[in-house]
Write a protein that holds these residues in place. Structure first.
Motif, PDB file in Angstrom:
ATOM      1  N   UNK A 164       0.488  -1.193  -0.450  1.00 48.68           N
ATOM      2  CA  UNK A 164       0.214  -0.107  -0.375  1.00 48.68           C
ATOM      3  C   UNK A 164       0.381   0.712  -0.021  1.00 48.68           C
ATOM      4  N   UNK A 165       0.814   1.411  -1.345  1.00 46.50           N
ATOM      5  CA  UNK A 165       2.089   2.997  -1.624  1.00 46.50           C
ATOM      6  C   UNK A 165       1.638   3.912  -1.301  1.00 46.50           C
ATOM      7  N   UNK A 166       2.201   5.027  -1.078  1.00 42.38           N
ATOM      8  CA  UNK A 166       1.466   6.313  -1.329  1.00 42.38           C
ATOM      9  C   UNK A 166       1.835   6.921  -2.585  1.00 42.38           C
ATOM     10  N   UNK A 167       3.528   7.428  -2.716  1.00 44.09           N
ATOM     11  CA  UNK A 167       4.243   7.634  -3.050  1.00 44.09           C
ATOM     12  C   UNK A 167       5.564   7.159  -2.986  1.00 44.09           C
ATOM     13  N   UNK A 168       6.084   7.284  -4.288  1.00 43.82           N
ATOM     14  CA  UNK A 168       8.090   6.906  -4.369  1.00 43.82           C
ATOM     15  C   UNK A 168       8.801   8.071  -4.135  1.00 43.82           C
ATOM     16  N   UNK A 169       9.349   8.190  -3.466  1.00 37.87           N
ATOM     17  CA  UNK A 169      10.406   9.218  -3.631  1.00 37.87           C
ATOM     18  C   UNK A 169      11.003   8.941  -4.233  1.00 37.87           C
ATOM     19  N   UNK A 170      12.787   8.849  -4.441  1.00 41.07           N
ATOM     20  CA  UNK A 170      14.110   8.002  -4.406  1.00 41.07           C
ATOM     21  C   UNK A 170      14.069   7.017  -4.077  1.00 41.07           C
ATOM     22  N   UNK A 171      15.095   6.941  -5.349  1.00 43.20           N
ATOM     23  CA  UNK A 171      15.206   5.443  -5.317  1.00 43.20           C
ATOM     24  C   UNK A 171      16.716   5.069  -5.965  1.00 43.20           C
ATOM     25  N   UNK A 172      17.051   3.805  -5.186  1.00 43.13           N
ATOM     26  CA  UNK A 172      18.985   3.660  -5.624  1.00 43.13           C
ATOM     27  C   UNK A 172      19.514   2.409  -5.632  1.00 43.13           C
ATOM     28  N   UNK A 173      20.532   1.812  -5.767  1.00 44.96           N
ATOM     29  CA  UNK A 173      20.856   0.919  -5.336  1.00 44.96           C
ATOM     30  C   UNK A 173      22.283   1.139  -3.788  1.00 44.96           C
ATOM     31  N   UNK A 174      22.395   0.668  -3.849  1.00 45.12           N
ATOM     32  CA  UNK A 174      23.609   0.383  -2.797  1.00 45.12           C
ATOM     33  C   UNK A 174      24.378  -0.713  -3.159  1.00 45.12           C
ATOM     34  N   UNK A 175      25.874  -0.949  -2.284  1.00 44.55           N
ATOM     35  CA  UNK A 175      26.104  -2.904  -2.540  1.00 44.55           C
ATOM     36  C   UNK A 175      27.328  -2.427  -1.632  1.00 44.55           C
ATOM     37  N   UNK A 176      27.246  -4.234  -1.062  1.00 44.75           N
ATOM     38  CA  UNK A 176      28.317  -4.107   0.225  1.00 44.75           C
ATOM     39  C   UNK A 176      29.052  -5.308   0.179  1.00 44.75           C
ATOM     40  N   UNK A 177      30.092  -5.293  -0.127  1.00 43.96           N
ATOM     41  CA  UNK A 177      31.024  -6.830   0.452  1.00 43.96           C
ATOM     42  C   UNK A 177      31.860  -6.733   2.244  1.00 43.96           C
ATOM     43  N   UNK A 178      32.121  -8.397   2.136  1.00 44.12           N
ATOM     44  CA  UNK A 178      32.492  -8.828   3.491  1.00 44.12           C
ATOM     45  C   UNK A 178      33.228  -7.913   4.427  1.00 44.12           C
ATOM     46  N   UNK A 179      33.386  -7.518   5.560  1.00 44.00           N
ATOM     47  CA  UNK A 179      34.099  -6.502   6.262  1.00 44.00           C
ATOM     48  C   UNK A 179      33.798  -4.690   5.414  1.00 44.00           C
ATOM     49  N   UNK A 180      33.390  -4.372   4.979  1.00 38.08           N
ATOM     50  CA  UNK A 180      33.463  -3.054   4.367  1.00 38.08           C
ATOM     51  C   UNK A 180      31.535  -2.352   4.210  1.00 38.08           C
ATOM     52  N   UNK A 181      31.871  -1.309   4.612  1.00 40.95           N
ATOM     53  CA  UNK A 181      30.412  -0.301   4.475  1.00 40.95           C
ATOM     54  C   UNK A 181      29.500  -0.396   3.448  1.00 40.95           C
ATOM     55  N   UNK A 182      28.319  -0.788   3.660  1.00 50.87           N
ATOM     56  CA  UNK A 182      27.594  -0.828   2.070  1.00 50.87           C
ATOM     57  C   UNK A 182      27.805   1.255   1.413  1.00 50.87           C
ATOM     58  N   UNK A 183      28.114   1.255   0.105  1.00 45.67           N
ATOM     59  CA  UNK A 183      27.944   1.709  -0.433  1.00 45.67           C
ATOM     60  C   UNK A 183      26.895   2.296  -1.351  1.00 45.67           C
ATOM     61  N   UNK A 184      27.152   3.831  -1.636  1.00 41.61           N
ATOM     62  CA  UNK A 184      25.683   4.069  -2.477  1.00 41.61           C
ATOM     63  C   UNK A 184      26.516   3.496  -3.987  1.00 41.61           C
ATOM     64  N   UNK A 185      25.802   3.902  -5.289  1.00 46.04           N
ATOM     65  CA  UNK A 185      26.124   3.086  -6.179  1.00 46.04           C
ATOM     66  C   UNK A 185      25.914   3.670  -6.661  1.00 46.04           C
ATOM     67  N   UNK A 186      24.128   4.007  -7.327  1.00 45.09           N
ATOM     68  CA  UNK A 186      23.567   5.085  -8.496  1.00 45.09           C
ATOM     69  C   UNK A 186      21.859   4.640  -7.246  1.00 45.09           C
ATOM     70  N   UNK A 187      21.930   6.384  -7.774  1.00 39.29           N
ATOM     71  CA  UNK A 187      19.943   7.514  -7.092  1.00 39.29           C
ATOM     72  C   UNK A 187      19.619   7.635  -8.000  1.00 39.29           C
ATOM     73  N   UNK A 188      18.535   7.572  -7.755  1.00 37.74           N
ATOM     74  CA  UNK A 188      17.043   8.444  -9.444  1.00 37.74           C
ATOM     75  C   UNK A 188      16.244   8.980  -8.341  1.00 37.74           C
ATOM     76  N   UNK A 189      15.793   9.918  -9.412  1.00 45.51           N
ATOM     77  CA  UNK A 189      15.032  10.553  -7.955  1.00 45.51           C
ATOM     78  C   UNK A 189      13.284  10.451  -9.174  1.00 45.51           C
TER      79      UNK A 189
END
Length: 121
Positions: free
Chosen positions: A27-52
């Motif tokens: 039940x969704x009213x609105x979707x704003x920014x969508x994006x992709x992140x990635x993570x490898x073992x032992x590292x923080x999750x990092x931004x890959x790309x976003x789209x408004x």
């Protein structure tokens, strides 16, 4: 209840391509920014790309010129086309969306379950 479901990960050789998809449902009213992140073992999750919601995009320097993010607002879906893949792109990729549920006037960040992308010969 809102959820994000990803698909499209897998094993690909260096130089190859993959396309990830992430569909929002519930039940969704609105979707704003969508994006992709990635993570490898032992590292923080990092931004890959976003789209408004208006189509403006942002990319990590490491993927510029190789990855393309897009969205289909009618399907509540975001895509990540990954070309010229490198071994260092190997990671678990997570979809993220800022969504206003139908039951609320506030937006919240939602995450997908993650999909493994492995680039190896």
């Amino acid at each position: 209840q809102v959820q994000l479901v990803e698909s499209g990960g897998g094993l690909v050789q260096p130089g190859g391509s993959l396309r990830l998809s992430c569909a929002a449902s519930g039940s969704i009213l609105l979707i704003n920014t969508m994006g992709w992140y990635r993570q490898t073992p032992g590292k923080e999750r990092e931004l890959v790309a976003t789209i408004t919601s208006g189509g403006s995009t942002n990319y990590a320097n490491s993927v510029k010129g190789r990855f393309t993010i897009s969205r289909d607002n009618a399907k509540n879906t975001v895509y990540l086309q990954m070309d010229s893949l490198k071994a260092e792109d190997t990671a678990v990729y997570y979809c993220n969306s800022e969504i206003t549920p139908a039951s609320s006037l506030l937006s919240f960040p939602y995450w997908g379950q993650g999909t493994q992308v492995t680039v190896s010969s």
